[in-house]
Design a protein around this motif. Sequence first.
Motif, short mmCIF file in Angstrom:
data_model
loop_
_atom_site.label_atom_id
_atom_site.label_comp_id
_atom_site.label_asym_id
_atom_site.label_seq_id
_atom_site.Cartn_x
_atom_site.Cartn_y
_atom_site.Cartn_z
N PRO A 14 0.96 -1.15 0.19
CA PRO A 14 0.30 0.22 -0.01
C PRO A 14 0.87 1.28 0.19
O PRO A 14 1.84 1.37 0.80
N ALA A 15 0.56 2.57 -0.63
CA ALA A 15 1.55 3.25 -0.78
C ALA A 15 0.14 4.55 0.39
O ALA A 15 0.70 5.43 0.66
N ARG A 16 -0.37 4.76 -0.61
CA ARG A 16 -1.39 5.99 -0.24
C ARG A 16 -3.25 5.40 -0.63
O ARG A 16 -3.07 5.10 -1.65
N THR A 17 -4.00 5.93 0.46
CA THR A 17 -5.54 5.85 -0.34
C THR A 17 -6.20 6.76 0.29
O THR A 17 -5.65 7.80 1.56
N VAL A 18 -7.03 7.56 -0.66
CA VAL A 18 -7.45 8.60 -0.51
C VAL A 18 -9.01 8.81 -0.75
O VAL A 18 -9.59 7.84 -1.76
N GLU A 19 -9.58 9.93 -0.21
CA GLU A 19 -11.25 9.94 -1.33
C GLU A 19 -11.12 10.82 -2.09
O GLU A 19 -11.21 12.17 -1.86
N THR A 99 -8.74 0.83 -6.33
CA THR A 99 -7.43 0.17 -6.76
C THR A 99 -6.84 -0.14 -7.68
O THR A 99 -6.72 -0.76 -8.71
N VAL A 100 -5.32 0.69 -7.81
CA VAL A 100 -4.04 1.16 -8.68
C VAL A 100 -2.95 0.88 -8.58
O VAL A 100 -2.47 1.40 -7.43
N ARG A 101 -2.32 0.00 -9.05
CA ARG A 101 -0.37 -0.09 -8.55
C ARG A 101 -0.37 0.73 -9.90
O ARG A 101 -0.12 1.03 -10.44
N ILE A 102 0.99 1.02 -9.01
CA ILE A 102 2.08 2.42 -10.26
C ILE A 102 3.21 0.78 -11.07
O ILE A 102 3.59 0.54 -10.16
N PRO A 103 2.89 1.04 -12.13
CA PRO A 103 4.45 -0.13 -12.51
C PRO A 103 5.60 0.35 -12.18
O PRO A 103 6.12 1.63 -11.49
N PRO A 104 6.22 -0.44 -12.64
CA PRO A 104 7.83 -0.62 -11.98
C PRO A 104 8.29 0.58 -12.92
O PRO A 104 8.17 0.69 -14.16
N GLY A 105 9.15 1.21 -11.96
CA GLY A 105 10.18 2.35 -12.99
C GLY A 105 9.52 3.25 -13.13
O GLY A 105 9.87 5.04 -13.88
N ALA A 106 7.73 3.36 -12.87
CA ALA A 106 7.37 5.41 -13.05
C ALA A 106 7.91 5.83 -11.92
O ALA A 106 8.81 5.56 -11.29
#
Length: 112
Positions: A14-19, A99-106
């Motif tokens: 998990p990195a961050r959860t926002v409304e 829910t979204v994942r940031i790809p490697p290398g971003a």
Amino acid sequence: MSVTVRFLRHDGSPARTVEAPAGERLLDVAQAADQPLEGTCEGQMACSTCHVIVAPEDFDRLPPASADEDDLLDLAAHVTRTSRLACQIWLDEGLGQLTVRIPPGAHDMQGR
Ligand code: FES
């Protein structure tokens, strides 16, 4: 109405959860939440630096990508079956959560 957006790091942690208010664009929400998405072309569908990997359980709940978006995703690194461009996703109030994942290398040119 708001949408709960969970951002995951490339390793799935998990990195961050926002409304976010319904109607917002995912790219804008991600940048406001300090996620490392460049979005160089600011939504003109010319860069693919806003590539995110959508959670499989959420992917089918989004409106499908356009042919142009699919073409651009073909050029992005680390593309998966559930990859999308964050500049092409608007948070519909019916979504509830995403829910979204940031790809490697971003990375972010602004050094955030
Ligand atoms: Fe360039 Fe999404 S910001 S394609």
